[in-house]
Scaffold this active site. Sequence first.
Site, short mmCIF file in Angstrom:
data_model
loop_
_atom_site.label_atom_id
_atom_site.label_comp_id
_atom_site.label_asym_id
_atom_site.label_seq_id
_atom_site.Cartn_x
_atom_site.Cartn_y
_atom_site.Cartn_z
N CYS A 120 74.58 -48.86 -38.20
CA CYS A 120 74.39 -47.89 -39.28
C CYS A 120 75.18 -48.37 -40.50
CB CYS A 120 74.85 -46.51 -38.84
SG CYS A 120 76.66 -46.39 -38.64
N GLU A 156 80.40 -50.26 -32.35
CA GLU A 156 80.86 -51.37 -33.19
C GLU A 156 82.30 -51.16 -33.64
OE1 GLU A 156 76.47 -50.63 -34.50
OE2 GLU A 156 78.13 -49.49 -33.64
N HIS A 197 81.77 -45.20 -33.14
CA HIS A 197 80.56 -45.91 -32.74
C HIS A 197 80.98 -47.16 -31.97
CE1 HIS A 197 77.66 -44.20 -36.01
NE2 HIS A 197 78.33 -43.25 -35.39
N CYS A 255 79.05 -48.61 -39.87
CA CYS A 255 79.43 -49.77 -39.07
C CYS A 255 79.18 -51.06 -39.83
CB CYS A 255 78.66 -49.76 -37.76
SG CYS A 255 79.16 -48.39 -36.68
#
Length: 143
Positions: free
Chosen positions: A77, A49, A47, A80
């Site tokens: 999420c 992040e 992701h 993360c």
Amino acid sequence: MRRALELAGHARDAEDEVPVGAVLVLGDRAIGEGWNRNITLNDPSAHAEIVALRAAGTAVGNYRFPGATLYVTLEPCAMCAMALVHARVSRVVYAATDPKTGAAGSVFDTLVSPLHNHRIEVAGGLLADEAADLLRVFFRSRR
């Protein structure tokens, strides 16, 4: 956040990824940037992040970032959010909320949970319409 939006556009345009971008800032400089790369890298953890945290770790030679602020175009999420807690990021500023899996207040309150030994200051909604539009157009084109 403008730079994070640029990175989200890059994810969409260059790699056909879900358009999410992130920038980790410490002081007055960006120490890590990332965009979604799950499909490109065949990595469910890639992701925006996480990619930004990995880049920052390489740049500063550490896995913790006290005093740093993460700017991200979509609410983090749970995966993360926990990475941000472990990395000791001080603040998260996100654009669009994620009503399905958001862990910065929409669905879960992971970043501020008193169950953790580190809590992160959270601000949402910065350039939310622009980020939401990027995502909406991307997913519409998929249907």
